[in-house]
Write a protein that holds these residues in place. Sequence first.
Motif, short mmCIF file in Angstrom:
data_model
loop_
_atom_site.label_atom_id
_atom_site.label_comp_id
_atom_site.label_asym_id
_atom_site.label_seq_id
_atom_site.Cartn_x
_atom_site.Cartn_y
_atom_site.Cartn_z
N THR A 72 0.64 -1.10 -0.03
CA THR A 72 -0.05 -0.06 -0.05
C THR A 72 0.92 1.45 0.07
OG1 THR A 72 -1.67 -1.14 1.35
CG2 THR A 72 -1.81 1.41 1.26
N THR A 122 -4.64 6.52 -3.24
CA THR A 122 -4.07 5.42 -2.47
C THR A 122 -3.59 4.19 -3.56
OG1 THR A 122 -4.76 5.78 -0.20
CG2 THR A 122 -4.04 3.75 -1.00
N ARG A 174 -2.59 0.56 -4.49
CA ARG A 174 -2.17 -0.72 -3.85
C ARG A 174 -1.75 -1.69 -4.76
NH1 ARG A 174 -6.97 -3.69 -1.71
NH2 ARG A 174 -8.29 -2.51 -3.41
#
Length: 401
Positions: free
Chosen positions: A210, A373, A375
Amino acid sequence: MTTVRDSEDFSPALRATMVNDLRAMGAITSDRVAHAVSTVPRHRFVPDQPLEAVYAADHAVVIKRDDQGTATSSLSSAHIQSVMLEQAEITPGMRVLEIGSGGYNAALIAELVGDDGAVVSVDIDPQIADRARACLNSVGYERVKVVVGDAEHGVPGEDAFDRIIVTAGAWDIPPAWRTQLAPAGRLVVPLRLKGITRSIAFETEGEELTSVSYRLSGFVPMQGDGQHHERVYPVGDHGSWGLRTDDDTFDIAASELRAALERPRLEQPSGTVFDLPDELELFLLASHPQMMMLHARPTLIEQRAFAASAGRGVPALVRGGSFAYRTKRENADVGGFETVVIAHGPAAEQVAAEYLGLLRCWARDHRRRGAATIRYIPVGHLAPTDGAISKRHGTVAITWH
């Protein structure tokens, strides 16, 4: 012009100036990175280069080219090296793996880990590794270990690393990197995503990685088993314009797109301010499966066949024989520059409307730095289907906040 022969008189002052410039640019934010950059004599890793170029904050130096003249190794700009070191947050005593050797960056890392830490630098090219070893020895960094090997498979015989810093453009994240990353470690990698590159600092979260930060970057591509060639789809005559991505699944209707450019173009103002172009670029490419990077030669810009944004590369929504992309124009009502959509083709109105919807979503909900974000989900683990970018060893999923 000051050359390396005069370096002992001028390089300390040039290093100090470079650090000040890097602080002003936001590339250096900590005293520890500033001290490392102030300490390591950058010019010793690129002899025979003008000092003014070596110590320019945003200047890269090509070290080696292949038979076609393409750069295969370079001393990256001090700007991106500093950015990535700040992303890594290296502290004394850490074990750090550098993937891609040049010598200078490894010396910076050695300063950051101190005498109790360890630095291993691996490169697939024996000539580059030997060069890095010689340069490091010449300035007193014998404790850095330089290894020849294909980093796709990690570094056999080494324990886990607290930090892994990749200094080549990587299309994917091989399992070996995750295996050799300590449980609380951090991987900083220039990851290629649909024709652009972002330096992403990842930490482990279960089986996934992450992001904790991401920044604009550009590097020579990875070599060896991990290499992956970008797809360039020529559209215009003699490659005058085309589309670029690293996704192999696109089916480009080149003849229809050429015909589309001959039709009158549709221009639609968005009513949104144009700023943070790197963040907007990532949002657009990650938010629609039919977004690609559009590139046009300067002659077509001069002829006004394309807006100036296409000369630098711009996300384009492509559907069949129609496409839309964005540019900017002055508009005092929105505070400077407004984003405008340009569309061509029989479905110009439809693709323009979709593009406008994305721009307005960005402006309304995500117009700031660090809104994403990112991932990385390894193969074998459940990954989303919407907005996902498939890789060989896993899937990149980007969400916006």
